[in-house]
Design an enzyme around this catalytic site. Structure first.
Site, PDB file in Angstrom:
ATOM      1  CB  SER A  23      -0.979   0.006   1.180  1.00  0.00           C
ATOM      2  OG  SER A  23      -1.919  -1.022   0.986  1.00  0.00           O
ATOM      3  CE  LYS A  72      -9.158  -6.026   5.742  1.00  0.00           C
ATOM      4  NZ  LYS A  72      -9.480  -6.720   4.481  1.00  0.00           N
ATOM      5  CG  ASP A 108     -11.226  -5.718   0.856  1.00  0.00           C
ATOM      6  OD1 ASP A 108     -10.247  -5.142   0.330  1.00  0.00           O
ATOM      7  OD2 ASP A 108     -11.203  -6.189   2.006  1.00  0.00           O
ATOM      8  N   GLY A 132     -13.578 -21.292  -0.143  1.00  0.00           N
ATOM      9  CA  GLY A 132     -13.145 -20.628   1.082  1.00  0.00           C
ATOM     10  C   GLY A 132     -14.319 -19.927   1.744  1.00  0.00           C
ATOM     11  CB  ALA A 133     -16.199 -20.078   4.383  1.00  0.00           C
ATOM     12  N   GLY A 134     -13.518 -17.537   4.611  1.00  0.00           N
ATOM     13  CA  GLY A 134     -12.880 -16.642   5.576  1.00  0.00           C
ATOM     14  C   GLY A 134     -13.309 -15.196   5.347  1.00  0.00           C
ATOM     15  CB  ALA A 136     -10.836 -12.696   1.263  1.00  0.00           C
ATOM     16  CG  LEU A 228      -9.947 -13.283  -3.666  1.00  0.00           C
ATOM     17  CD1 LEU A 228     -10.488 -12.788  -2.331  1.00  0.00           C
ATOM     18  CD2 LEU A 228     -10.471 -12.404  -4.788  1.00  0.00           C
ATOM     19  CE1 TYR A 230      -0.251  -9.234  -3.554  1.00  0.00           C
ATOM     20  CE2 TYR A 230      -2.627  -9.324  -3.277  1.00  0.00           C
ATOM     21  CZ  TYR A 230      -1.377  -8.981  -2.803  1.00  0.00           C
ATOM     22  OH  TYR A 230      -1.264  -8.423  -1.557  1.00  0.00           O
TER      23      TYR A 230
HETATM   24  P1  NAP Z   1      -8.863 -16.160   6.278  1.00  0.00           P
HETATM   25  O1  NAP Z   1      -9.984 -15.367   6.840  1.00  0.00           O
HETATM   26  O2  NAP Z   1      -7.812 -16.667   7.192  1.00  0.00           O
HETATM   27  O3  NAP Z   1      -9.517 -17.399   5.482  1.00  0.00           O
HETATM   28  C1  NAP Z   1      -8.683 -18.406   4.949  1.00  0.00           C
HETATM   29  C2  NAP Z   1      -9.526 -19.390   4.111  1.00  0.00           C
HETATM   30  O4  NAP Z   1      -8.617 -20.316   3.513  1.00  0.00           O
HETATM   31  C3  NAP Z   1     -10.505 -20.219   4.949  1.00  0.00           C
HETATM   32  O5  NAP Z   1     -11.630 -20.511   4.182  1.00  0.00           O
HETATM   33  C4  NAP Z   1      -9.701 -21.495   5.216  1.00  0.00           C
HETATM   34  O6  NAP Z   1     -10.504 -22.643   5.445  1.00  0.00           O
HETATM   35  C5  NAP Z   1      -8.981 -21.650   3.902  1.00  0.00           C
HETATM   36  N1  NAP Z   1      -7.780 -22.465   4.015  1.00  0.00           N
HETATM   37  C6  NAP Z   1      -6.615 -22.133   4.627  1.00  0.00           C
HETATM   38  N2  NAP Z   1      -5.728 -23.147   4.524  1.00  0.00           N
HETATM   39  C7  NAP Z   1      -6.360 -24.143   3.835  1.00  0.00           C
HETATM   40  C8  NAP Z   1      -5.971 -25.441   3.400  1.00  0.00           C
HETATM   41  N3  NAP Z   1      -4.747 -25.921   3.651  1.00  0.00           N
HETATM   42  N4  NAP Z   1      -6.854 -26.177   2.691  1.00  0.00           N
HETATM   43  C9  NAP Z   1      -8.089 -25.696   2.419  1.00  0.00           C
HETATM   44  N5  NAP Z   1      -8.523 -24.473   2.808  1.00  0.00           N
HETATM   45  C10 NAP Z   1      -7.669 -23.704   3.515  1.00  0.00           C
HETATM   46  O7  NAP Z   1      -8.058 -15.338   5.155  1.00  0.00           O
HETATM   47  P2  NAP Z   1      -8.639 -14.184   4.201  1.00  0.00           P
HETATM   48  O8  NAP Z   1      -8.411 -12.867   4.807  1.00  0.00           O
HETATM   49  O9  NAP Z   1     -10.005 -14.585   3.806  1.00  0.00           O
HETATM   50  O10 NAP Z   1      -7.617 -14.287   2.938  1.00  0.00           O
HETATM   51  C11 NAP Z   1      -7.652 -15.384   2.069  1.00  0.00           C
HETATM   52  C12 NAP Z   1      -6.782 -15.145   0.841  1.00  0.00           C
HETATM   53  O11 NAP Z   1      -7.269 -14.031   0.097  1.00  0.00           O
HETATM   54  C13 NAP Z   1      -5.321 -14.839   1.154  1.00  0.00           C
HETATM   55  O12 NAP Z   1      -4.526 -15.522   0.213  1.00  0.00           O
HETATM   56  C14 NAP Z   1      -5.221 -13.342   0.937  1.00  0.00           C
HETATM   57  O13 NAP Z   1      -3.925 -12.936   0.551  1.00  0.00           O
HETATM   58  C15 NAP Z   1      -6.201 -13.142  -0.199  1.00  0.00           C
HETATM   59  N6  NAP Z   1      -6.734 -11.766  -0.274  1.00  0.00           N
HETATM   60  C16 NAP Z   1      -6.440 -11.024  -1.387  1.00  0.00           C
HETATM   61  C17 NAP Z   1      -6.928  -9.730  -1.490  1.00  0.00           C
HETATM   62  C18 NAP Z   1      -6.611  -8.908  -2.714  1.00  0.00           C
HETATM   63  O14 NAP Z   1      -6.702  -7.673  -2.655  1.00  0.00           O
HETATM   64  N7  NAP Z   1      -6.281  -9.517  -3.814  1.00  0.00           N
HETATM   65  C19 NAP Z   1      -7.714  -9.188  -0.452  1.00  0.00           C
HETATM   66  C20 NAP Z   1      -7.999  -9.988   0.666  1.00  0.00           C
HETATM   67  C21 NAP Z   1      -7.495 -11.283   0.750  1.00  0.00           C
HETATM   68  P3  NAP Z   1     -10.996 -23.038   6.942  1.00  0.00           P
HETATM   69  O15 NAP Z   1     -12.219 -22.220   7.203  1.00  0.00           O
HETATM   70  O16 NAP Z   1     -11.293 -24.478   6.840  1.00  0.00           O
HETATM   71  O17 NAP Z   1      -9.862 -22.732   7.876  1.00  0.00           O
END
Ligand code: NAP
Length: 291
Positions: A23, A72, A108, A132-134, A136, A228, A230
């Protein structure tokens, strides 16, 4: 070189960690190229210290801030107003100063939408699969629901979280359009064709060989694939989808446009030209070693 004077305003990022954030590169480029007397720095803030940090920032006349992991949600308790997207997503990533405190926004979903529009990707009326369900994934699912996706499958390693996110989408829409599944249940998708947004961290540098769904058959019905991530530029997920002829997009434009949305919230009167946006993208790619 930036010229910093007594009149220079400060913007920043609060999070932990913040050292590797892109950023500052992007925001300082926009300030310089649009002639705004503003500097952008990072502030490492430990969990639990958000309210103190925000209060301090306000009293130090900090103009605006981005907010990243893990603050956040917690930051929302300190704000004087929360916009529609941020309140629906339940997370704030941008703060704008006003006469009474900071107003909270979430850029976002808007950033991702702008990137998708640029690629000609259509959400409305289509079946979408979210991997995924985190945090993002919530912004993504909200965007897909808001822009009238026909159906949204949420596939996650942990079913409870997929269920929670599906309940959220169905509650937001007041119609049952979201269906939770385990990642391993991808073969339960009842569609001939679908588009996918990959929101897990699986496949991110340095574990670039990993892929959330390994079976190539899953990709044979993918029309559009958005990741998502990069780093790397092309994940295993995108490679597999591309092999089947899908339209693909990585996470760089979401990063770029969420930052641009924030810059424009701080400087609404300033024009950021297309050339500047392309230059900001080139700077990000160079920093990521992709130029
Ligand atoms: P988060 O809240 O920690 O969520 C992580 C997600 O990944 C959960 O659904 C988790 O599943 C899953 N996961 C992690 N390890 C796994 C594995 N070994 N096998 C299967 N599923 C797995 O993270 P977040 O903030 O959502 O971010 C997720 C990704 O998005 C990151 O790579 C981040 O860099 C990217 N992102 C990019 C942008 C952008 O501007 N391009 C913006 C935001 C985020 P469980 O629920 O089972 O743990």
């Amino acid at each position: 070189m930036m010229e910093i004077s007594g009149a220079t305003k400060v913007c920043g990022l609060i999070g932990d960690p913040v050292d590797h954030s892109l950023s500052p590169l992007m925001q300082n480029y926009y300030a310089q190229s649009t002639g705004v007397d503003q500097v952008y720095v990072t502030f490492q803030v430990k969990k639990g210290n958000v309210a103190t940090a925000i209060n301090g920032a306000y009293n130090l006349n900090v103009k605006g801030m981005n907010v990243t992991i893990p603050h956040k949600q917690e930051v929302m308790e300190t704000l004087v107003h929360i916009d529609e997207d941020a309140s629906a997503i339940g997370a704030v990533n941008t703060l704008v100063r006003d006469a009474h405190g900071y107003r909270g926004y979430n850029t976002d979903a808007k950033g991702l939408f702008r990137g998708m529009q640029e690629e000609g990707i259509i959400i409305e009326g289509k079946t979408w699969v979210v991997l995924g369900a985190g945090g993002a994934a919530k912004a993504v699912a909200y965007l897909l629901a808001k822009k009238n996706a026909k159906k949204i499958y949420i596939l996650n390693r942990t079913l409870e979280k997929a269920q929670e996110l599906s309940d959220y989408v169905n509650g937001y829409k007041n119609v049952e359009i979201a269906v939770p599944l385990l990642l391993a249940q991808w073969n339960c998708l009842e569609e001939d064709i679908y588009s996918v947004v990959q929101t897990t961290s699986v496949g991110m540098h340095p574990k670039v060989k990993a892929c959330p769904i390994e079976e190539q058959e899953f990709y044979s019905k993918v029309e559009t694939a958005v990741d998502l991530i990069y780093t790397p530029k092309e994940t295993q997920f995108l490679k597999r989808a591309k092999q089947e002829g899908a339209c693909v997009m990585n996470g760089l434009s979401m990063l770029l446009y969420q930052g641009l949305e924030a810059y424009q919230l701080w400087n609404p009167e300033v024009l950021v030209t297309d050339d500047m946006i392309q230059e900001a993208k080139a700077l990000l790619m160079k920093q990521l070693g992709e130029a």
